[in-house]
Design a protein around this motif. Sequence first.
Motif, short mmCIF file in Angstrom:
data_model
loop_
_atom_site.label_atom_id
_atom_site.label_comp_id
_atom_site.label_asym_id
_atom_site.label_seq_id
_atom_site.Cartn_x
_atom_site.Cartn_y
_atom_site.Cartn_z
N TYR A 1 0.81 -1.22 0.00
CA TYR A 1 0.00 0.00 0.00
C TYR A 1 0.84 1.27 0.00
CZ TYR A 1 -3.35 -3.56 1.15
OH TYR A 1 -4.10 -4.70 1.11
N ILE A 2 2.11 1.18 0.43
CA ILE A 2 2.99 2.35 0.39
C ILE A 2 3.89 2.24 -0.83
CG2 ILE A 2 4.81 3.62 1.58
CD1 ILE A 2 3.73 2.59 4.20
N LYS A 3 3.70 3.14 -1.78
CA LYS A 3 4.52 3.11 -2.99
C LYS A 3 5.85 3.83 -2.77
CE LYS A 3 2.48 0.51 -4.34
NZ LYS A 3 2.72 -0.78 -4.95
N SER A 4 5.84 4.90 -2.00
CA SER A 4 7.08 5.62 -1.74
C SER A 4 6.90 6.58 -0.58
CB SER A 4 7.53 6.40 -2.99
OG SER A 4 6.59 7.41 -3.30
N ILE A 5 8.02 6.90 0.05
CA ILE A 5 8.09 7.94 1.09
C ILE A 5 9.27 8.82 0.72
CG2 ILE A 5 8.38 8.43 3.55
CD1 ILE A 5 7.39 5.57 4.11
N THR A 6 9.02 10.09 0.44
CA THR A 6 10.09 11.00 0.03
C THR A 6 10.25 12.09 1.07
OG1 THR A 6 9.45 10.60 -2.27
CG2 THR A 6 10.97 12.43 -1.86
N VAL A 7 11.45 12.19 1.61
CA VAL A 7 11.73 13.13 2.69
C VAL A 7 12.43 14.36 2.13
CG1 VAL A 7 12.88 13.44 4.92
CG2 VAL A 7 11.94 11.20 4.30
#
Length: 510
Positions: free
Chosen positions: A467-473
Motif C-alpha cells: 500500500y505504500i509506494k514511496s516515502i520522500t523526505v
Amino acid sequence: MIEIKRVALYARFSSDHQRTESIDAQIRAMKEFCDHNKWKIVETYIDEAYSATNDRRPSFQRMITDSGKGLFDIVLVHKLDRFSRNRYDSAVYKNKLKHNGVRLCSVLERLDDSPESIILEAMLESIGEYYSSNIAREVMKGLKENAFHCKHTGGSPPLGYDVGPDKKLVINEREAEAVRIIYDMYINGYGNRDIAERLNAAGYVTKKGNPFAPNHAAFYEILNNLKYTGTYVYNRSSAKDYNHRRNSHRHKPEEEIIRIANGCPAIISQETFQKAAERRKSASAVGKLGAKHFYLCSGMVRCGECGKKMSGGKRYGKYHFHTYCCTAHRSDCCNFKEIDSEKLDHYVIALLERELFCEASMKKQIRHLNQCISRHNRKLPAWRKALDEQPDKLNLEYIQMQSSKEKTIEICEQINTLESQRIAFESSRNNLQELEAVGYADFCGLIDSFFALQEELFRFRTFIRDYIKSITVYRESVVFSLDCGFGLLDGVIREFTAKRIDFKTPSQRM
C-alpha cells in the motif's frame, strides 16, 4: 649392514571411471615393489573419491604432516598422478617431503636424481595436469549438450523434482507442496525458523530425508532456483577459484548461462518467484533479520534532495536515537540530514490507519475505487477498438519491411521492433477485462489484518509494502504515496504531505 627403508604407501582414486578395486590394485603393486626392494611398509594412506587437482585430501594432508615426524623415509605411489595432478601442488609438497628428509617414489615411473629424470618428471606432471583439464573440458561439453535438451546433469535434483527415465525433471508432488509452502510463507514475511517449524510439523522432509532446519543457505538455494518457474537453468554458478573452491552465490556472465523457458515443469508462478526476489533485494528482509533495531519503512524511504535511498542508522552524541539517513550523505555527495526513524514509522502506521484501514476511510476509498472501475469499463470499447486497429497497421509495415529486397541491419532491427510491438499489443488486448464493482464486505478483513500483523513486525512490513509506494523526505516536508486501488486497479495513487516539523530529531527539539 644394509639400512632398510621405511615406506609409507599412498593410494588414491578420484571416482572418474574408477572404483574401490583401483585402490586394491595400487596397494598390491606397491607391496610387490617393496618386497622386491626389501623395503618395510610402516603406514598406508588412502583417499577414496578425491581429485588430485587440489590438495584438499584428508589422508594426503595427514601423510604430509607425518613426514615431519620421522616415521618413514619414502612415500611410494603407484603412479605420480596419484600424488598430484597439479604442477604447483606437486612442487610444493615434494619440497615439503624433501625438507623432511622424505623421498617420493613411483612404481611405474622409475626416476632418480639425474638431469634426465628431472625433465621426464616435469613432463609426466604436465601430462597429468593436461589429462585432468582435458577430461573436465570433455565432461563439461557433454553436460552442456544434456542441458540444451533440458536433461538433468547429475547430482541430487532440487526439492520438488525427481529425475524421469528420459533424464528430465518431473514433479514430486509431495515435495512440491513443501516448495509452495516455503515461497508462500516467505513472501508473506515469515522467517526461516517459522517456515522450518511449519514444514516439520506437517511431516515434510528435505531431499535427503532430514527435518528442515532454519538454515539460511538451504532456503536461499530454494528461493533462488528459477527451475521452480519452469525455466531450465544450467552453468550459472561461477567456476572454481585458484584454490578449487566454488562460491555458489557468484554467477557467471549472462552469455555463458544456459536458460531455456518451459524447459522443466513449473511448481510456482513467475509472479510468486518475483515477489520472493523483491523481498530478497530488501536489505532488511534477510540481511537485517538479526538487527537489534527494526526499521518498519526500510527500503521505502528516499531522499528528496538527491533521490537516493535512505537507510537505517544510529545517531550518537548528546542523544542516541535511530534514523533514516541518506546513503549519499555518508559519501559526502549529499548534505541532507537524517530523520528520526521511530517518529516516521509511527506516523506511517497512523497515516495508513487514518486513510485506509478504518471503516469510514475504507468505505470512502471503495466508493472512489468503484468510480475508477466504472470509468475503466466505459473506456474499454474504445481501447479495444484502438488495439484492434493498431496490429493491422503494424502488420502492414511488417509485411513491407519483410518484402524489402535489400535488408540492411537497420531494417532488420525495425522488423524486430515491429514484431515486439505487435506481441505487446496482442498481450494488452487480451488483458483488457471488464471489472466488477466491489463492496466494503470484500475488504473488511484487511482492517483486522492491519492491526493483527503489527505484533509480527516483519510480516507487517511486507503487508504495508503493498500500500505504500514511496516515502520522500524533503527539508520541510515528507510526501507519502499510497496505493488506494487495493491491487485491483493500477494508477489509483494518492499523495499525502506532512510538514517536516512533525519529524524533528531529538537534537532539534527544544
